[in-house]
Design a protein around this motif. Structure first.
Motif, PDB file in Angstrom:
ATOM      1  N   ILE A 365       0.841  -1.209   0.000  1.00 40.92           N
ATOM      2  CA  ILE A 365       0.000   0.000   0.000  1.00 40.92           C
ATOM      3  C   ILE A 365       0.873   1.255   0.000  1.00 40.92           C
ATOM      4  CG2 ILE A 365      -1.740   1.306   1.269  1.00 40.92           C
ATOM      5  CD1 ILE A 365      -2.697  -1.442   2.409  1.00 40.92           C
ATOM      6  N   LYS A 366       1.841   1.308   0.904  1.00 44.68           N
ATOM      7  CA  LYS A 366       2.722   2.468   0.995  1.00 44.68           C
ATOM      8  C   LYS A 366       3.584   2.620  -0.258  1.00 44.68           C
ATOM      9  CE  LYS A 366       1.824   4.123   5.150  1.00 44.68           C
ATOM     10  NZ  LYS A 366       1.328   5.510   5.333  1.00 44.68           N
ATOM     11  N   GLY A 367       3.829   1.510  -0.960  1.00 44.57           N
ATOM     12  CA  GLY A 367       4.663   1.556  -2.163  1.00 44.57           C
ATOM     13  C   GLY A 367       3.882   1.837  -3.433  1.00 44.57           C
ATOM     14  N   ASN A 368       2.646   2.297  -3.303  1.00 41.37           N
ATOM     15  CA  ASN A 368       1.798   2.664  -4.464  1.00 41.37           C
ATOM     16  C   ASN A 368       1.498   1.476  -5.372  1.00 41.37           C
ATOM     17  OD1 ASN A 368       1.690   5.464  -3.785  1.00 41.37           O
ATOM     18  ND2 ASN A 368       3.737   5.728  -4.658  1.00 41.37           N
ATOM     19  N   SER A 369       1.417   0.285  -4.796  1.00 37.95           N
ATOM     20  CA  SER A 369       1.211  -0.912  -5.607  1.00 37.95           C
ATOM     21  C   SER A 369      -0.231  -1.384  -5.657  1.00 37.95           C
ATOM     22  CB  SER A 369       2.090  -2.057  -5.068  1.00 37.95           C
ATOM     23  OG  SER A 369       3.450  -1.744  -5.227  1.00 37.95           O
ATOM     24  N   ILE A 370      -1.116  -0.775  -4.851  1.00 40.21           N
ATOM     25  CA  ILE A 370      -2.475  -1.298  -4.743  1.00 40.21           C
ATOM     26  C   ILE A 370      -3.490  -0.316  -5.341  1.00 40.21           C
ATOM     27  CG2 ILE A 370      -4.295  -2.003  -3.152  1.00 40.21           C
ATOM     28  CD1 ILE A 370      -2.014  -3.990  -3.302  1.00 40.21           C
ATOM     29  N   MET A 371      -4.357  -0.878  -6.189  1.00 40.27           N
ATOM     30  CA  MET A 371      -5.485  -0.111  -6.720  1.00 40.27           C
ATOM     31  C   MET A 371      -6.775  -0.829  -6.344  1.00 40.27           C
ATOM     32  SD  MET A 371      -4.150   0.982 -10.543  1.00 40.27           S
ATOM     33  CE  MET A 371      -5.399   2.235 -10.772  1.00 40.27           C
ATOM     34  N   VAL A 372      -7.778  -0.049  -5.954  1.00 44.33           N
ATOM     35  CA  VAL A 372      -9.101  -0.586  -5.642  1.00 44.33           C
ATOM     36  C   VAL A 372     -10.072  -0.034  -6.675  1.00 44.33           C
ATOM     37  CG1 VAL A 372     -10.952  -0.754  -3.955  1.00 44.33           C
ATOM     38  CG2 VAL A 372      -8.556  -0.747  -3.193  1.00 44.33           C
ATOM     39  N   ASN A 373     -10.593  -0.915  -7.511  1.00 51.49           N
ATOM     40  CA  ASN A 373     -11.542  -0.513  -8.560  1.00 51.49           C
ATOM     41  C   ASN A 373     -11.000   0.621  -9.432  1.00 51.49           C
ATOM     42  OD1 ASN A 373     -13.397  -2.402  -7.561  1.00 51.49           O
ATOM     43  ND2 ASN A 373     -14.176  -0.921  -6.077  1.00 51.49           N
ATOM     44  N   GLY A 374      -9.698   0.550  -9.717  1.00 52.08           N
ATOM     45  CA  GLY A 374      -9.077   1.517 -10.615  1.00 52.08           C
ATOM     46  C   GLY A 374      -8.503   2.741  -9.934  1.00 52.08           C
ATOM     47  N   THR A 375      -8.664   2.856  -8.616  1.00 60.02           N
ATOM     48  CA  THR A 375      -8.148   4.011  -7.880  1.00 60.02           C
ATOM     49  C   THR A 375      -6.985   3.581  -6.990  1.00 60.02           C
ATOM     50  OG1 THR A 375     -10.334   5.062  -7.845  1.00 60.02           O
ATOM     51  CG2 THR A 375      -8.705   5.845  -6.251  1.00 60.02           C
ATOM     52  N   LYS A 376      -5.862   4.280  -7.113  1.00 56.90           N
ATOM     53  CA  LYS A 376      -4.701   3.925  -6.300  1.00 56.90           C
ATOM     54  C   LYS A 376      -4.946   4.363  -4.855  1.00 56.90           C
ATOM     55  CE  LYS A 376      -0.833   3.851  -8.264  1.00 56.90           C
ATOM     56  NZ  LYS A 376       0.421   4.166  -8.988  1.00 56.90           N
TER      57      LYS A 376
END
Length: 412
Positions: A365-376
């Protein structure tokens, strides 16, 4: 390069019953047939090469007949692994009607049903008029039958060869059909049909057989209804997007083979793609072309455009631009993970099994690796609630990690 040489270059010829087949395909106008039994209500990707073979020959002036085995479907072509489950008359009729509609719509071939000429044959006539011409020793030496001798084979499936031979004889007599084409596993049935024609109609009859190699995956397994993850030609069973993704993910070792067998691209076009595959495999140009060609041929430009729109939306994080139906299409084949609503994103990643630990989830999450429904999302405490736009469609959420890892969460 003449027609037969092109078929060989494409890897579409496994065996022929005589050298005369080459001249007949190159220089004559043959009526030929390809058969399939109605064991399902749609053809699958394993059939596609045979259907394109019929189209290739038709473009050169030959006349294809598609036989859907309403009679042989009652019996079942022997498998090497064991007896087939017998289908009911109602199921076979429904499957036949579905295949008839599918083949007519996609290719417009002349179609026949072998039930039409076998349903009124009595047992005595079958044994006297046809069975008398088959030597049991000859039949048990056919490859598939031989493999079943140790485990056992019923007389029902053993008789399949006679029924298929009867088909070739009937089509020769009624439609001057002189060539049968089938998969390499049909060699015994095809040669038996030729023998029956010669015994019934004369040794000087000019009829032929050609078998095609079965299309296999990179691990050597074949495409088929009995294999897991069947890829159907019916858009309601395998959507254009799912078909596109399946072909786009073709192994580098197989993509050129599939381009030759499953598209009408020229030799020059395919050889250019082969160079691209060797020099810049990361671009996956060969796979993109394969997927686009097959989807367009089967489902039209509209089907391809829809597949590309879903693909782009997932890749670029524009999921919310899709319709609900397109979103459901996108998640159809994703593994469904489960988690309760109202958890934080960090808790959700761990409890659903996407992350192996809270530490790993926090790093993603902190490394900008997760998107939820297209939103980072960069906040580990982001709440997975409907008010927070965590639901994509119905009660599903699409989690993306990195560029290629997608997960479908069912929130309860």
């Amino acid at each position: 390069m003449n027609l037969f040489e092109e078929l060989e270059w494409r890897g579409l010829v496994d065996n022929i019953t005589s050298p005369e087949v080459k001249d007949a395909i190159n220089n004559e106008k043959l009526t030929f047939y390809i058969g399939t039994d109605p064991t399902a209500d749609s053809l699958h990707i394993g059939h596609y090469s045979s259907l394109l073979m019929a189209k290739r020959l038709e473009k050169h002036g030959h006349h294809p007949i598609m036989l859907v085995g309403g009679a042989t479907g009652f019996i079942g072509d022997p498998k090497a692994t064991g007896e087939r489950n017998m289908l009911t008359q109602e199921t076979l009729k429904a499957n036949y009607d579905a295949l008839h509609a599918q083949i007519s719509k996609l290719w417009g071939f002349e179609m026949v049903n072998n039930l039409d000429w076998t349903k009124d044959i009595s047992v005595i006539d079958f044994l006297r008029d046809y069975g008398k011409f088959f030597n049991v020793n000859y039949m048990i030496n056919k490859e598939t039958v031989k493999k079943r001798l140790d485990t056992g084979i019923s007389y029902t499936e053993f008789s399949y060869m006679i029924l298929q031979s009867l088909d070739f004889l009937h089509l020769y007599q009624e439609k001057n059909c002189t060539l049968q084409i089938g998969g390499q596993d049909q060699w015994g049935n095809i040669t038996s049909g030729l023998e029956l024609i010669r015994k019934k109609c004369g040794a000087d009859v000019k009829c032929y057989g050609l078998t095609m190699p079965l299309i296999t995956k990179a691990d050597g397994t074949k495409f088929g209804k009995s294999e897991s993850g069947t890829v159907w030609l019916d858009a309601s069973k395998t959507s254009p997007y799912e078909l596109y993704q399946f072909l786009f993910n073709t192994d580098d070792r197989k993509v050129i083979e599939y381009l030759k067998k499953l598209t009408f691209l020229t030799r020059e076009q395919i050889e250019e793609l082969e160079v691209s595959l060797q020099n810049e495999p990361h671009k996956r140009l060969a796979q993109k072309t394969l997927a686009s060609e097959v989807v367009r041929d089967l489902h039209g430009q509209e089907g391809l455009d829809c597949a590309l729109k879903i693909t782009e939306a997932l890749f670029k994080g524009k999921i919310q631009e899709l319709t609900d139906d397109q979103k459901l299409d996108a998640i159809h084949n994703m593994e469904k993970l489960h988690c309760e609503q109202g958890k934080t994103l960090l808790e959700t990643l761990v409890e659903s099994g996407i992350a192996s630990s809270r530490r790993e989830a926090r790093e993603w999450i902190k490394g900008n690796s997760i998107m939820v429904n297209g939103t980072k999302i960069t906040d580990p405490d982001y709440m997975m609630t409907p008010d927070n736009h965590c639901v994509c469609v119905k009660n599903y959420s699409i989690i993306r990690r990195g560029k290629k890892n997608y997960y479908c969460l069912e929130l309860k």
